[in-house]
Every structure is written in C-alpha cells, then in structure tokens.
Design an enzyme around this catalytic site. Structure first.
Site, PDB file in Angstrom:
ATOM      1  N   CYS A 266      40.713   0.322 -69.790  1.00 18.23           N
ATOM      2  CA  CYS A 266      39.686   1.348 -69.658  1.00 18.23           C
ATOM      3  C   CYS A 266      39.999   2.387 -68.587  1.00 18.23           C
ATOM      4  O   CYS A 266      39.358   3.448 -68.554  1.00 18.23           O
ATOM      5  CB  CYS A 266      38.329   0.709 -69.381  1.00 18.23           C
TER       6      CYS A 266
ATOM      7  N   HIS B 140      34.234   4.663 -65.092  1.00 19.83           N
ATOM      8  CA  HIS B 140      35.316   4.609 -64.108  1.00 19.83           C
ATOM      9  C   HIS B 140      35.770   6.028 -63.760  1.00 19.83           C
ATOM     10  O   HIS B 140      35.784   6.917 -64.615  1.00 19.83           O
ATOM     11  CB  HIS B 140      36.526   3.844 -64.662  1.00 19.83           C
TER      12      HIS B 140
END
Length: 341
Positions: A130, A246
């Site tokens: 990710c 993120h």
C-alpha cells in the site's frame, strides 16, 4: 464490460474486505454471484451488498469451484495456500499479500502504470504494497524521458495498514489519554510501543541489513512495476497515530532537471493522480483528504536544494482503497475491457 463474474472474496470481514464490497457497489462492478469467505470464527456473520444480505462462510477449497475471480485479502500463509487452489480451479486469484509479488510469472500491477503486464499470468496476480502504489504512481510520469539516479521515500503510515485491531488499539489509547490516564502494558499489543501520540520507525520485521521488510518491499516492488531492476531506492517506513491513508515524502534525483511546474503538469495528466499544490496555508494534501477517495493526491513539489537535478514532493493515498481493494478491482476492469480475462 458486459460479462458478469462469480466472485469469491476471502477476508470478507476484514478492513480490506469491507473496502472491496464498498468499491464494487460504487463502481457497479459486474457481479453475478458473490461468495463471502473468512475464517471459521466468522462463519455465519451477515454482510450487506447492494441491499441484500450475504452470509459469510468458512473458506474451503471447494468455495472456489466455478469462481471466475478470487479476491484474497488474508494472511501471507493463507494466500500461499489458497491462491494456487483458486487458480487450479480455473479462477484468476488476485492477492493482497506479499506472498507472490516477487515470483516469476506473477504480474505485480498498478493499472495506471503497467496494465499490459496483466496479459501474461499463471492464474495468480498480485497487488503491490500500500506504500508502493502511491510512490510509483507519482514517479511514473516523471521518468518517461529521464533516468533516475536516486530515490528516497519516507512514509507516514496509518494504523489500518496493520488491520482493524490496530485501529481499535489506537482509539482505546487515545481515549485513555483523553481521560487523563496513562497507557498500561495491557493496552499495547499490536505494536512494540504505544502508538497514540507517537511515531514508530518500524513497519514489519527487521532484516539483516537494518532495513525493515516494508522498506525492502518498496524497493523490489517499485523495480518490478516500473521495469527498472536497478532502480536506486531507499525507504524509511514509519507508523503514525492516524487511522487511514498513508503519506510519503519523496526525494528523487534525475539525470537532468525537472521543474515543479512540469512535474505538476505531468501529474495532472496522469490517470489516478490529483494535484493539490498551492503555496497558501493548507494547499497541500493530507491523509484526511485522501480518506475514502479513489485518486492518489500529490503536492509540495519543489527543486531539491541539495541537487539541481532533484525534485521533492509529498504524496498521499487511501491505503485500504487504492492501496489494496480498488487497485485489484481496477485490474479486473482493465482485463475485462482488454479481453484478457
């Protein structure tokens, strides 16, 4: 797309599983039959999809009989067992773990970057880590006509990347601190140290060279996706006390300069990216801005003061969505349009 699919979803009760269901609903994904699968302890749970109730069943090998695609978001060990089983039964297994990402013959794909790799597979296709996804999405449009001489990527990763239990732990620690209490050892289980009001410079286990496995993943996965086996990349991955999305601070050196204005133009033309790059207060993307949206957000472009051929920028993406479920769904959509599924 036309063709409707029988979909087996392993890990349906997890945070990524929930995102799969949400993305399929929002994108009108062509589902003929949906099989929700998880571990034995989730047997019998009920989840909603398109207004209908679906019962979760324990994952067995027979659950893949007749499936067209299998979305597998579970442990690495589960993926190693189940992906070959699903592929052996004629399904294309799309895996969210790191189990097969570096295996020969398994495509590792960000559809806006290297979709053609999807045409050659052995029944198993991997989605990247990710943090790798937003990094390569923002790097890809800059290197069409430039060689990369160095990339430094420092991440700021949300707790949901560790699973739902880590988010619960963060909330419980925040509640304790808000109530004037200290954090007890019993309230620390998902991470080596308290995550609330903290930043932890370890994501995954340490390797012999002092890097963590998460940092190694960013290196080798970026090389594979970008088809640059010698890409010089170093990462430091940090867990921060946010719930979702993120962020990465990137510094890249090239063989010749690229201005911030040209970078912004290339990013704006790159599918999957949205540029938020002003000089005023708040004119930059944050994890909250990326929460729940499809696009990766990029900004803070500036010439690196240590190297006139260098550029620095900031990039943010929803780790459960573009970093996992959405990226896989986009792969299937591309393959259906291309006719290779």
């Amino acid at each position: 797309m036309g063709r409707e699919l029988t979909v087996a979803l392993v890990g349906a009760t997890g945070v990524v599983g929930a995102e799969f269901l949400r993305c399929m609903e929002e994108r009108d994904f062509p589902v003929k039959e949906l099989r929700l699968l998880a571990t034995k302890r989730s047997e019998g749970r009920e989840l909603s999809f398109r207004g209908e109730t679906h019962v979760v069943h324990e994952t067995t090998h027979d659950a893949f009989d007749g499936a067209d695609v299998a979305f597998i978001s579970a442990s690495t060990a589960a993926s190693k067992e189940l992906c070959p089983v699903a592929a052996g039964k004629g399904a294309v297994a799309f895996d969210d773990s790191s189990a097969f990402r570096q295996q020969e013959g398994v495509p590792l794909v960000v559809p806006e970057v290297n979709p053609e790799d999807l045409r050659q597979h052995n029944g198993i296709i991997s989605t990247p880590n990710c943090t790798t996804v937003p990094l390569v999405l923002s790097l890809h449009p800059l290197i069409r006509d430039r060689a990369v001489t160095r990339v430094i990527a420092d991440t700021y990763q949300a707790t949901s990347g560790s699973g739902g239990a880590a988010v619960v732990e963060l909330k419980q620690q925040n509640a304790a601190l808000a109530g004037g209490d200290s954090i007890s050892d019993e309230q620390i289980s998902e991470y080596p140290k308290q995550i609330a009001n903290n930043a932890l410079p370890q994501v995954d286990v340490f390797l012999d060279d002092g890097y963590t496995k998460e940092e190694w993943k960013m290196l080798v996965e970026s090389r594979k996706i970008l088809h640059q086996p010698e890409l010089p990349l170093s990462a430091t991955c940090v867990r921060i006390p946010t719930e979702r999305a993120h962020a990465i601070a990137v510094h890249a050196d090239f063989d010749r300069p690229i201005s911030p204005e040209e970078a912004q133009e290339r990013w704006a033309a790159q599918p999957g990216l949205t540029v938020i790059d002003g000089r005023g207060a708040g004119e930059w993307p944050t994890p909250l801005d990326a929460d729940g949206i499809d696009d990766t957000l990029v900004g803070r472009a500036r010439v690196d003061v240590t190297n006139p051929n260098g550029l620095a920028w900031w990039v943010v993406a929803d780790n459960l969505r573009k970093g996992a479920a959405l990226n896989i769904i986009q792969m299937v959509e591309w393959m259906l349009d291309d006719g290779c599924l």
